[in-house]
Write a protein that holds these residues in place. Structure first.
Motif, PDB file in Angstrom:
ATOM      1  N   LYS A  30      28.615  30.171  55.456  1.00  0.00           N
ATOM      2  CA  LYS A  30      28.651  31.616  55.182  1.00  0.00           C
ATOM      3  C   LYS A  30      27.513  32.000  54.243  1.00  0.00           C
ATOM      4  O   LYS A  30      26.848  33.021  54.440  1.00  0.00           O
ATOM      5  CB  LYS A  30      30.004  31.993  54.573  1.00  0.00           C
ATOM      6  N   ALA A  31      27.242  31.173  53.243  1.00  0.00           N
ATOM      7  CA  ALA A  31      26.138  31.439  52.307  1.00  0.00           C
ATOM      8  C   ALA A  31      24.794  31.406  53.049  1.00  0.00           C
ATOM      9  O   ALA A  31      23.913  32.228  52.781  1.00  0.00           O
ATOM     10  CB  ALA A  31      26.147  30.431  51.170  1.00  0.00           C
ATOM     11  N   ALA A  32      24.634  30.482  53.995  1.00  0.00           N
ATOM     12  CA  ALA A  32      23.387  30.394  54.764  1.00  0.00           C
ATOM     13  C   ALA A  32      23.212  31.623  55.653  1.00  0.00           C
ATOM     14  O   ALA A  32      22.105  32.165  55.758  1.00  0.00           O
ATOM     15  CB  ALA A  32      23.374  29.114  55.601  1.00  0.00           C
ATOM     16  N   ALA A  33      24.280  32.071  56.295  1.00  0.00           N
ATOM     17  CA  ALA A  33      24.207  33.284  57.122  1.00  0.00           C
ATOM     18  C   ALA A  33      23.889  34.499  56.251  1.00  0.00           C
ATOM     19  O   ALA A  33      23.105  35.365  56.642  1.00  0.00           O
ATOM     20  CB  ALA A  33      25.517  33.486  57.883  1.00  0.00           C
ATOM     21  N   ASP A  34      24.474  34.541  55.057  1.00  0.00           N
ATOM     22  CA  ASP A  34      24.203  35.622  54.118  1.00  0.00           C
ATOM     23  C   ASP A  34      22.725  35.613  53.705  1.00  0.00           C
ATOM     24  O   ASP A  34      22.071  36.659  53.681  1.00  0.00           O
ATOM     25  CB  ASP A  34      25.112  35.491  52.901  1.00  0.00           C
ATOM     26  N   ASP A  35      22.183  34.442  53.397  1.00  0.00           N
ATOM     27  CA  ASP A  35      20.762  34.320  53.038  1.00  0.00           C
ATOM     28  C   ASP A  35      19.868  34.786  54.191  1.00  0.00           C
ATOM     29  O   ASP A  35      18.860  35.462  53.979  1.00  0.00           O
ATOM     30  CB  ASP A  35      20.405  32.875  52.686  1.00  0.00           C
ATOM     31  N   PHE A  36      20.247  34.427  55.407  1.00  0.00           N
ATOM     32  CA  PHE A  36      19.496  34.823  56.600  1.00  0.00           C
ATOM     33  C   PHE A  36      19.447  36.349  56.717  1.00  0.00           C
ATOM     34  O   PHE A  36      18.373  36.942  56.841  1.00  0.00           O
ATOM     35  CB  PHE A  36      20.137  34.196  57.841  1.00  0.00           C
ATOM     36  N   LEU A  37      20.611  36.979  56.629  1.00  0.00           N
ATOM     37  CA  LEU A  37      20.669  38.436  56.755  1.00  0.00           C
ATOM     38  C   LEU A  37      19.974  39.135  55.592  1.00  0.00           C
ATOM     39  O   LEU A  37      19.287  40.146  55.792  1.00  0.00           O
ATOM     40  CB  LEU A  37      22.126  38.904  56.868  1.00  0.00           C
ATOM     41  N   THR A  38      20.117  38.605  54.394  1.00  0.00           N
ATOM     42  CA  THR A  38      19.459  39.192  53.219  1.00  0.00           C
ATOM     43  C   THR A  38      17.939  39.150  53.393  1.00  0.00           C
ATOM     44  O   THR A  38      17.247  40.122  53.067  1.00  0.00           O
ATOM     45  CB  THR A  38      19.899  38.465  51.939  1.00  0.00           C
ATOM     46  N   GLY A  39      17.411  38.056  53.929  1.00  0.00           N
ATOM     47  CA  GLY A  39      15.980  37.949  54.208  1.00  0.00           C
ATOM     48  C   GLY A  39      15.529  38.984  55.225  1.00  0.00           C
ATOM     49  O   GLY A  39      14.495  39.638  55.046  1.00  0.00           O
ATOM     50  N   ASP A 119      20.747  18.419  55.552  1.00  0.00           N
ATOM     51  CA  ASP A 119      21.644  18.906  54.498  1.00  0.00           C
ATOM     52  C   ASP A 119      21.776  20.421  54.480  1.00  0.00           C
ATOM     53  O   ASP A 119      22.400  20.978  53.583  1.00  0.00           O
ATOM     54  CB  ASP A 119      21.127  18.445  53.118  1.00  0.00           C
ATOM     55  N   ALA A 120      21.162  21.104  55.451  1.00  0.00           N
ATOM     56  CA  ALA A 120      21.134  22.569  55.418  1.00  0.00           C
ATOM     57  C   ALA A 120      21.836  23.181  56.631  1.00  0.00           C
ATOM     58  O   ALA A 120      21.756  22.649  57.735  1.00  0.00           O
ATOM     59  CB  ALA A 120      19.684  23.053  55.380  1.00  0.00           C
ATOM     60  N   TRP A 121      22.506  24.293  56.396  1.00  0.00           N
ATOM     61  CA  TRP A 121      23.122  25.057  57.469  1.00  0.00           C
ATOM     62  C   TRP A 121      22.076  26.014  58.021  1.00  0.00           C
ATOM     63  O   TRP A 121      21.369  26.678  57.282  1.00  0.00           O
ATOM     64  CB  TRP A 121      24.339  25.833  56.964  1.00  0.00           C
TER      65      TRP A 121
END
Length: 128
Positions: A30-39, A119-121
């Motif tokens: 969820k944090a990775a998807a959030d980072d994606f959308l924030t970018g 190690d990354a989503w």
């Protein structure tokens, strides 16, 4: 305590436990998807592109992805639901739900297919 009371307490605890496990296992994707959308919302398509899995990067080159995003750039998102998590034969995947608002003013629900690479989503499939 009656048998009905015991059943209610046990079932309630089981539901709470399932919610806790689902919530904790989807925290990183969820944090990775959030980072994606924030970018994307910030117009930083290069940073967002790096959060795509290899398979999706192969489907969308950097220029194609940039043009795709600029066509209808996200301006906001809501990720109130945690999503789901799966680990099959060591391949970790998750599905994260979001409501995305676009510069056109439209909104849509989107399921982000996430996959753990190293190690990354990463976001896989249709980026948004």
């Amino acid at each position: 305590m009656s048998i009905i009371g015991v059943v209610v307490v046990c079932c309630g605890g089981g539901v709470a436990g399932i919610f806790f496990l689902a919530n904790s296992s989807t925290k990183a994707p969820k944090a990775a998807a959030d980072d994606f959308l924030t970018g994307l919302e910030a117009g930083n398509t290069q940073a967002a592109y790096k959060l795509l899995c290899g398979q999706t990067q192969n489907a969308y080159g950097p220029e194609t992805f940039d043009a795709y995003v600029k066509k209808n750039q996200p301006t906001a998102h809501d990720m109130s639901f945690g999503g789901s998590y799966n680990n099959t034969n060591g391949i970790e995947t998750a599905s994260i739900s979001a409501t995305v608002t676009y510069k056109s003013g439209g909104k849509s629900s989107h399921e982000f297919a996430m996959r753990k690479e190293g190690d990354a989503w990463k976001v896989c499939g249709n980026p948004y």
